[in-house]
Design a protein around this motif. Sequence first.
Motif, PDB file in Angstrom:
ATOM      1  N   LEU A   1       0.823  -1.204   0.000  1.00 32.04           N
ATOM      2  CA  LEU A   1       0.000   0.000   0.000  1.00 32.04           C
ATOM      3  C   LEU A   1       0.860   1.257   0.000  1.00 32.04           C
ATOM      4  O   LEU A   1       0.617   2.195  -0.762  1.00 32.04           O
ATOM      5  CB  LEU A   1      -0.925   0.023   1.223  1.00 32.04           C
ATOM      6  CG  LEU A   1      -2.055  -0.999   1.230  1.00 32.04           C
ATOM      7  CD1 LEU A   1      -2.912  -0.825   2.466  1.00 32.04           C
ATOM      8  CD2 LEU A   1      -2.911  -0.859  -0.009  1.00 32.04           C
TER       9      LEU A   1
ATOM     10  N   PHE B   1      -4.316  -4.212   8.297  1.00 27.65           N
ATOM     11  CA  PHE B   1      -5.595  -4.148   7.629  1.00 27.65           C
ATOM     12  C   PHE B   1      -6.602  -3.320   8.434  1.00 27.65           C
ATOM     13  O   PHE B   1      -7.317  -2.471   7.906  1.00 27.65           O
ATOM     14  CB  PHE B   1      -6.103  -5.574   7.416  1.00 27.65           C
ATOM     15  CG  PHE B   1      -7.246  -5.703   6.456  1.00 27.65           C
ATOM     16  CD1 PHE B   1      -8.112  -6.784   6.521  1.00 27.65           C
ATOM     17  CD2 PHE B   1      -7.474  -4.752   5.470  1.00 27.65           C
ATOM     18  CE1 PHE B   1      -9.160  -6.922   5.636  1.00 27.65           C
ATOM     19  CE2 PHE B   1      -8.522  -4.870   4.582  1.00 27.65           C
ATOM     20  CZ  PHE B   1      -9.370  -5.964   4.671  1.00 27.65           C
TER      21      PHE B   1
ATOM     22  N   VAL C   1      -5.734   0.328   8.168  1.00 31.20           N
ATOM     23  CA  VAL C   1      -6.149   0.869   6.874  1.00 31.20           C
ATOM     24  C   VAL C   1      -7.643   1.169   6.909  1.00 31.20           C
ATOM     25  O   VAL C   1      -8.104   2.222   6.452  1.00 31.20           O
ATOM     26  CB  VAL C   1      -5.838  -0.117   5.733  1.00 31.20           C
ATOM     27  CG1 VAL C   1      -6.531   0.316   4.443  1.00 31.20           C
ATOM     28  CG2 VAL C   1      -4.346  -0.217   5.505  1.00 31.20           C
TER      29      VAL C   1
ATOM     30  N   THR D   1      -6.128  -1.768  -1.658  1.00 33.11           N
ATOM     31  CA  THR D   1      -6.358  -2.765  -0.618  1.00 33.11           C
ATOM     32  C   THR D   1      -7.129  -3.951  -1.170  1.00 33.11           C
ATOM     33  O   THR D   1      -6.801  -5.106  -0.884  1.00 33.11           O
ATOM     34  CB  THR D   1      -7.123  -2.162   0.577  1.00 33.11           C
ATOM     35  OG1 THR D   1      -6.435  -1.004   1.026  1.00 33.11           O
ATOM     36  CG2 THR D   1      -7.229  -3.159   1.712  1.00 33.11           C
TER      37      THR D   1
END
Lengths: 103, 215
Positions: free
Chosen positions: A88, B11, B14, B157
């Motif tokens: 990312l 995760f 995010v 993502t």
Amino acid sequence: MADGVSGGLALILACALLTYASRVAGFSLAGREIPPFFDRFLRMVPVAAFAALSVPDLVSGTAPPARVLAAVVCGVLIIRTSRLWLGLLAGMLAFAALRLAGT
Amino acid sequence: MLPLMVGVIPFGMVYGVSALAAGWSPVQTMAMSLLLFAGAAQLAVVSLVAGGAAYVAVALAVFVMNLRHLLYGMSLARELPGDEPPPRLVQAFTLTDESYAVTIRESRQGRASTAFFWGASLTLYVSWQVASALGIMLGDRIPDPKALGLDLIFPLTFLSLLLAVARNRRDWAVATLSGAIVVGLRRVTDGGTALIAGTIVAACIGALIGEGRRG
């Protein structure tokens, strides 16, 4: 800032209930045989869903070419390092760099 | 089975950051993690709402995305006795790809137990809440997300999630098909409907060409 998305909590509750229904139903249906087609269909849903959620926003929006390139960078990093955050970060940085360079 | 294994902490963070950047309040963002407890679906909700999808379509999309938990429950119910605490209604609430995957792995070695499943589930649940909270706190400090191009984080993502679950040529064929269908449908209908239709059609085709093969 404290308001957030209107109707958000109601939507969250609906999603939570629908998801819980699937989770509970599985436990309750123990011992039943699941039709093979439905079984295969359910296994394919994540692949189809994640593609459906990522592809459209890579080929549209601001600077699609830069987005696609950033996605490639992200993908390569993920495959190489297996680290989500690295992929990312690399993708976001690549996007910023490409936009600064005028892509 | 193709369980989804992505680091819970990154995760979750995010998710927290993205939700706030998309205008969700800290309370709403935390509530989704506490009540829905499904990372990919949570991100999908934020992404779809930001794209203007109707709430009905969003809820339907979440339902379709999370139907796979039905398979997990059925599979686990065969491996675990049903009479150990906590009650199945409680256990079901925390069922996820990860807790399912690790429990099934244990059961293959003859070691599965409700205690193990529940332990794994609780650990994941708490980790997810902590990660979400961290993301919220971080997200609160980001000044202007749109200008930073932060909306790109959603497709990136989901791309990484796709990389985590796609295993073979059939998977990639289905992924390509799904992407193409949704891009095409978006010209004629809204994002939510396009997503649901594309996902279902592509998954059906995948099921048809997957005849006889184990996933």
